[in-house]
Design a protein around this motif. Structure first.
Motif, PDB file in Angstrom:
ATOM      1  N   GLY A  39       0.556  -1.282  -0.390  1.00 32.52           N
ATOM      2  CA  GLY A  39      -0.092   0.357  -0.206  1.00 32.52           C
ATOM      3  C   GLY A  39       0.779   1.376   0.206  1.00 32.52           C
ATOM      4  O   GLY A  39       0.569   2.029  -0.834  1.00 32.52           O
ATOM      5  N   HIS A  43       1.754   5.379  -2.422  1.00 31.18           N
ATOM      6  CA  HIS A  43       1.561   6.287  -2.223  1.00 31.18           C
ATOM      7  C   HIS A  43       2.712   7.092  -3.503  1.00 31.18           C
ATOM      8  O   HIS A  43       2.247   8.398  -3.975  1.00 31.18           O
ATOM      9  N   ASP A 151       7.872  -6.829   5.646  1.00 32.86           N
ATOM     10  CA  ASP A 151       7.630  -5.318   6.142  1.00 32.86           C
ATOM     11  C   ASP A 151       6.412  -5.644   6.868  1.00 32.86           C
ATOM     12  O   ASP A 151       5.814  -4.936   7.859  1.00 32.86           O
ATOM     13  N   GLY A 175      -9.531  -0.139   8.183  1.00 34.32           N
ATOM     14  CA  GLY A 175      -8.697  -0.613   6.928  1.00 34.32           C
ATOM     15  C   GLY A 175      -8.667  -1.697   7.279  1.00 34.32           C
ATOM     16  O   GLY A 175      -7.923  -2.967   7.843  1.00 34.32           O
ATOM     17  N   GLY A 180      -4.297  -4.038   7.407  1.00 31.91           N
ATOM     18  CA  GLY A 180      -4.925  -3.923   8.411  1.00 31.91           C
ATOM     19  C   GLY A 180      -5.403  -5.269   8.958  1.00 31.91           C
ATOM     20  O   GLY A 180      -5.643  -5.952   9.838  1.00 31.91           O
ATOM     21  N   ASP A 199     -14.297  -1.614   7.460  1.00 29.94           N
ATOM     22  CA  ASP A 199     -13.414  -0.975   5.603  1.00 29.94           C
ATOM     23  C   ASP A 199     -15.058  -1.233   4.869  1.00 29.94           C
ATOM     24  O   ASP A 199     -15.615  -1.130   4.912  1.00 29.94           O
ATOM     25  N   ARG A 200     -15.292  -0.496   3.504  1.00 26.82           N
ATOM     26  CA  ARG A 200     -16.000  -0.208   2.259  1.00 26.82           C
ATOM     27  C   ARG A 200     -16.459  -1.334   1.891  1.00 26.82           C
ATOM     28  O   ARG A 200     -16.650  -1.814   1.420  1.00 26.82           O
ATOM     29  N   ILE A 201     -14.923  -2.221   1.321  1.00 28.11           N
ATOM     30  CA  ILE A 201     -15.068  -3.016   0.559  1.00 28.11           C
ATOM     31  C   ILE A 201     -15.146  -4.569   0.704  1.00 28.11           C
ATOM     32  O   ILE A 201     -15.161  -5.312   2.097  1.00 28.11           O
ATOM     33  N   ALA A 218     -17.929   0.699   7.204  1.00 25.63           N
ATOM     34  CA  ALA A 218     -17.685   1.921   7.298  1.00 25.63           C
ATOM     35  C   ALA A 218     -18.789   2.709   7.285  1.00 25.63           C
ATOM     36  O   ALA A 218     -19.088   3.881   7.957  1.00 25.63           O
ATOM     37  N   VAL A 241      -5.269   2.721   8.006  1.00 28.24           N
ATOM     38  CA  VAL A 241      -5.501   3.629   6.432  1.00 28.24           C
ATOM     39  C   VAL A 241      -4.812   4.637   6.235  1.00 28.24           C
ATOM     40  O   VAL A 241      -3.883   4.050   4.802  1.00 28.24           O
ATOM     41  N   GLY A 242      -4.633   5.770   6.328  1.00 23.22           N
ATOM     42  CA  GLY A 242      -3.525   6.580   6.750  1.00 23.22           C
ATOM     43  C   GLY A 242      -3.977   8.003   6.088  1.00 23.22           C
ATOM     44  O   GLY A 242      -3.922   8.882   5.493  1.00 23.22           O
ATOM     45  N   THR A 246      -9.585   8.747   9.203  1.00 20.88           N
ATOM     46  CA  THR A 246      -9.911   7.600   9.532  1.00 20.88           C
ATOM     47  C   THR A 246      -8.591   8.160  10.729  1.00 20.88           C
ATOM     48  O   THR A 246      -9.120   7.244  11.857  1.00 20.88           O
ATOM     49  N   VAL A 263      -0.527   3.272  11.953  1.00 21.54           N
ATOM     50  CA  VAL A 263       0.575   2.486  11.100  1.00 21.54           C
ATOM     51  C   VAL A 263      -0.061   3.056   9.649  1.00 21.54           C
ATOM     52  O   VAL A 263       1.080   2.712   9.117  1.00 21.54           O
ATOM     53  N   GLY A 264      -1.178   4.107   9.632  1.00 21.85           N
ATOM     54  CA  GLY A 264      -0.777   4.377   8.364  1.00 21.85           C
ATOM     55  C   GLY A 264      -0.637   5.201   7.586  1.00 21.85           C
ATOM     56  O   GLY A 264       0.399   5.854   8.693  1.00 21.85           O
ATOM     57  N   VAL A 265       0.575   5.204   6.835  1.00 22.92           N
ATOM     58  CA  VAL A 265       0.879   6.207   6.744  1.00 22.92           C
ATOM     59  C   VAL A 265       0.443   7.710   5.682  1.00 22.92           C
ATOM     60  O   VAL A 265      -0.537   7.795   5.299  1.00 22.92           O
ATOM     61  N   ARG A 333      -7.687  -1.688  -7.405  1.00 26.48           N
ATOM     62  CA  ARG A 333      -8.273  -2.826  -6.198  1.00 26.48           C
ATOM     63  C   ARG A 333      -9.691  -3.561  -6.860  1.00 26.48           C
ATOM     64  O   ARG A 333     -10.581  -4.391  -6.964  1.00 26.48           O
TER      65      ARG A 333
HETATM   66  P1  NAD Z   1      -4.332  -0.625   1.131  1.00 25.79           P
HETATM   67  O1  NAD Z   1      -4.946   0.943   0.368  1.00 25.79           O
HETATM   68  O2  NAD Z   1      -4.361  -1.888   0.411  1.00 25.79           O
HETATM   69  O3  NAD Z   1      -5.792   0.072   2.613  1.00 25.79           O
HETATM   70  C1  NAD Z   1      -6.421   0.332   3.254  1.00 25.79           C
HETATM   71  C2  NAD Z   1      -7.619   0.205   3.526  1.00 25.79           C
HETATM   72  O4  NAD Z   1      -8.431   1.129   4.000  1.00 25.79           O
HETATM   73  C3  NAD Z   1      -8.396  -0.264   1.953  1.00 25.79           C
HETATM   74  O5  NAD Z   1      -9.107  -1.889   2.210  1.00 25.79           O
HETATM   75  C4  NAD Z   1      -9.490   0.950   2.114  1.00 25.79           C
HETATM   76  O6  NAD Z   1     -10.724   0.339   1.159  1.00 25.79           O
HETATM   77  C5  NAD Z   1      -9.434   0.984   3.538  1.00 25.79           C
HETATM   78  N1  NAD Z   1     -10.023   2.679   4.054  1.00 25.79           N
HETATM   79  C6  NAD Z   1      -9.802   3.228   3.216  1.00 25.79           C
HETATM   80  N2  NAD Z   1     -10.750   4.694   3.818  1.00 25.79           N
HETATM   81  C7  NAD Z   1     -11.491   4.176   4.249  1.00 25.79           C
HETATM   82  C8  NAD Z   1     -12.331   4.396   5.644  1.00 25.79           C
HETATM   83  N3  NAD Z   1     -12.512   5.927   5.340  1.00 25.79           N
HETATM   84  N4  NAD Z   1     -13.245   4.078   6.917  1.00 25.79           N
HETATM   85  C9  NAD Z   1     -12.158   2.666   6.428  1.00 25.79           C
HETATM   86  N5  NAD Z   1     -11.236   1.873   5.599  1.00 25.79           N
HETATM   87  C10 NAD Z   1     -10.764   2.638   4.737  1.00 25.79           C
HETATM   88  O7  NAD Z   1      -2.977  -0.250   2.205  1.00 25.79           O
HETATM   89  P2  NAD Z   1      -2.169  -1.758   2.941  1.00 25.79           P
HETATM   90  O8  NAD Z   1      -1.140  -2.477   1.937  1.00 25.79           O
HETATM   91  O9  NAD Z   1      -2.462  -2.019   3.776  1.00 25.79           O
HETATM   92  O10 NAD Z   1      -1.242  -0.160   3.771  1.00 25.79           O
HETATM   93  C11 NAD Z   1      -1.965   0.542   4.592  1.00 25.79           C
HETATM   94  C12 NAD Z   1      -1.336   1.241   5.270  1.00 25.79           C
HETATM   95  O11 NAD Z   1      -0.072   1.033   5.903  1.00 25.79           O
HETATM   96  C13 NAD Z   1      -0.780   2.714   3.743  1.00 25.79           C
HETATM   97  O12 NAD Z   1      -0.846   3.304   3.867  1.00 25.79           O
HETATM   98  C14 NAD Z   1       0.462   1.909   3.695  1.00 25.79           C
HETATM   99  O13 NAD Z   1       1.623   2.662   3.880  1.00 25.79           O
HETATM  100  C15 NAD Z   1       1.122   1.997   5.063  1.00 25.79           C
HETATM  101  N6  NAD Z   1       1.859   0.744   6.065  1.00 25.79           N
HETATM  102  C16 NAD Z   1       2.713   1.437   6.854  1.00 25.79           C
HETATM  103  C17 NAD Z   1       3.926   1.182   7.826  1.00 25.79           C
HETATM  104  C18 NAD Z   1       4.867   1.118   8.600  1.00 25.79           C
HETATM  105  O14 NAD Z   1       5.502   1.423   8.575  1.00 25.79           O
HETATM  106  N7  NAD Z   1       4.261   2.595   9.342  1.00 25.79           N
HETATM  107  C19 NAD Z   1       4.063  -0.235   6.936  1.00 25.79           C
HETATM  108  C20 NAD Z   1       3.433  -0.849   6.126  1.00 25.79           C
HETATM  109  C21 NAD Z   1       2.842  -0.427   5.349  1.00 25.79           C
END
Ligand code: NAD
Ligand code: ZN
Ligand code: ZN
Length: 346
Positions: A39, A43, A151, A175, A180, A199-201, A218, A241-242, A246, A263-265, A333
């Motif tokens: 994910g 970005h 990772d 998420g 998640g 989540d929404r999916i 969601a 999510v990031g 959220t 943990v979301g970026v 997706r």
């Molecule tokens: P992804 O984009 O596949 O998953 C994000 C999920 O969030 C999706 O399923 C989406 O439907 C859901 N979402 C979006 N908006 C939402 C809302 N308003 N309410 C509920 N759900 C919502 O990404 P991923 O691979 O699962 O990564 C998630 C996040 O973690 C990314 O931001 C990624 O950059 C971050 N990440 C952080 C680190 C860290 O070290 N902190 C490491 C790896 C990934």
């Protein structure tokens, strides 16, 4: 060699680039056997994280050691290894302890995010500071599991560990992306009574349910969380999510004296932070980049013994030469795509 190169927004291509060369006696050369798309790569793909055109992307990869510097003692040529997606200088006390995010020389870097450290969606990668960044794939750990150990399994676990979960508590993971879902599996290790996943999916929520979570759409999350917690809020929230929205929801949904673990970026220069709610809630708020090698000592035995089965998140297996299409589908997706594994030999 062949690699996935980012040329600009929405433009990743498989093409020929110069072969990588290890820089010094602390480095190693790894021939990539499998890589994955994260994910976080999206970005870059969306242009939220700026990158110079020509960047070789990817920070989740495993492979075979082809060359090893004279100062690297823990691996040998021919070893099958996993490489931490996040590295530090590799030589300071913190790095040698796996705490790469606290590198004393401030050299914390992620593969495939800047030209100085080309990424792993490629046929080969030069790995600096190999002593701390590389681990032989242990017995009982499959190649696909090892890719997740570079990772996102550590990230999910980091999110859960930072959430202070106590037995019997109610946890909400926001998420149901791969991160998640692995946060859900990790949260379960700490003994919560229930883990809600928002989540929404629909397909992702269905997988969350299969993995033992309580799926929450969601659009109904406000009322479901209020009802399930007697209007008190959830004990712990893991935000995976990031987005600004959220992060704000996490602060809203947590109970007084609870914990929000992000943990979301989030790449916004400033997220609106409701200080008065945080103050009135006596909130603990944590956020961080995952210190991958530090978490291996906990996660490797959990995976090797079958207690954690993270490989369920892989839904698509494609060749590296199909990289452009893999990014397009992952970003859109499409057809239930959750996590793509790339094979550089195809
Ligand atoms: P992804 O984009 O596949 O998953 C994000 C999920 O969030 C999706 O399923 C989406 O439907 C859901 N979402 C979006 N908006 C939402 C809302 N308003 N309410 C509920 N759900 C919502 O990404 P991923 O691979 O699962 O990564 C998630 C996040 O973690 C990314 O931001 C990624 O950059 C971050 N990440 C952080 C680190 C860290 O070290 N902190 C490491 C790896 C990934
Ligand atoms: Zn990542
Ligand atoms: Zn260091």
């Amino acid at each position: 060699m062949k690699a996935l190169v980012l040329h600009g927004k929405g433009d990743v291509r498989a093409e020929s680039v110069p072969d990588p060369t290890p820089q010094d006696a602390h480095s190693a050369l790894v021939k990539v056997e499998r890589a994955a798309i994260c994910g976080s790569d999206l970005h870059l793909y969306h242009g939220d994280v700026p990158a110079a055109p020509g960047l070789v992307v990817g920070h989740e990869f495993v492979g075979e050691v082809m060359e090893v510097g004279s100062e690297v003692t823990n691996i040998r040529t021919g070893d099958h290894v996993m490489v931490s997606g996040v590295i530090g200088c590799g030589q300071c006390k913190r790095c040698l302890n796996g705490e790469v995010v606290r590198c004393e020389r401030k050299q914390t870097r992620v593969f495939g995010m800047a030209p100085e450290l080309p990424g792993g969606q490629a046929e080969a990668v030069a790995v600096p500071g190999a002593e701390h960044a590389i681990r032989r794939i242990p017995e009982g750990v499959s190649v696909e599991q090892a890719v997740l150990l570079t990772d996102i399994l550590p990230t999910g676990y980091f999110g859960a560990r930072n959430a202070d979960i106590e037995p019997g508590e109610t946890v909400v993971v926001i998420g149901a992306g791969p991160v998640g879902l692995l946060a859900l599996l990790s949260a379960q290790l700490f003994g919560p009574a229930r883990v809600l996943v928002v989540d929404r999916i629909p397909e992702r929520l269905a997988l969350a349910a299969e993995l033992g979570g309580i799926p929450v759409s969601a659009e109904h999350a406000d009322s479901v969380i209020a009802e399930m917690t007697n209007e008190q809020g959830a004990d712990r929230i893991i935000e995976a999510v990031g987005s600004d929205a959220t992060i704000l929801k996490a602060i809203e949904w947590v109970r007084a004296a609870g914990t929000v673990s992000v943990v979301g970026v989030n790449t916004s220069p400033a997220v609106p932070f409701p200080m008065i709610h945080a103050l009135m809630k006596d909130l603990t708020f944590r956020v961080g980049l995952v210190p991958v090698p530090e978490l291996w000592s906990a996660l490797i035995p959990l995976v090797a013994c079958g207690r954690l089965q993270p490989e369920r998140v892989f839904t698509h297996r494609m060749g590296l030469s199909e990289g452009a299409e893999a990014y397009r589908r992952f970003n859109a997706r499409e057809d239930g795509i959750l996590k793509v594994l790339l094979d550089p030999s195809r």
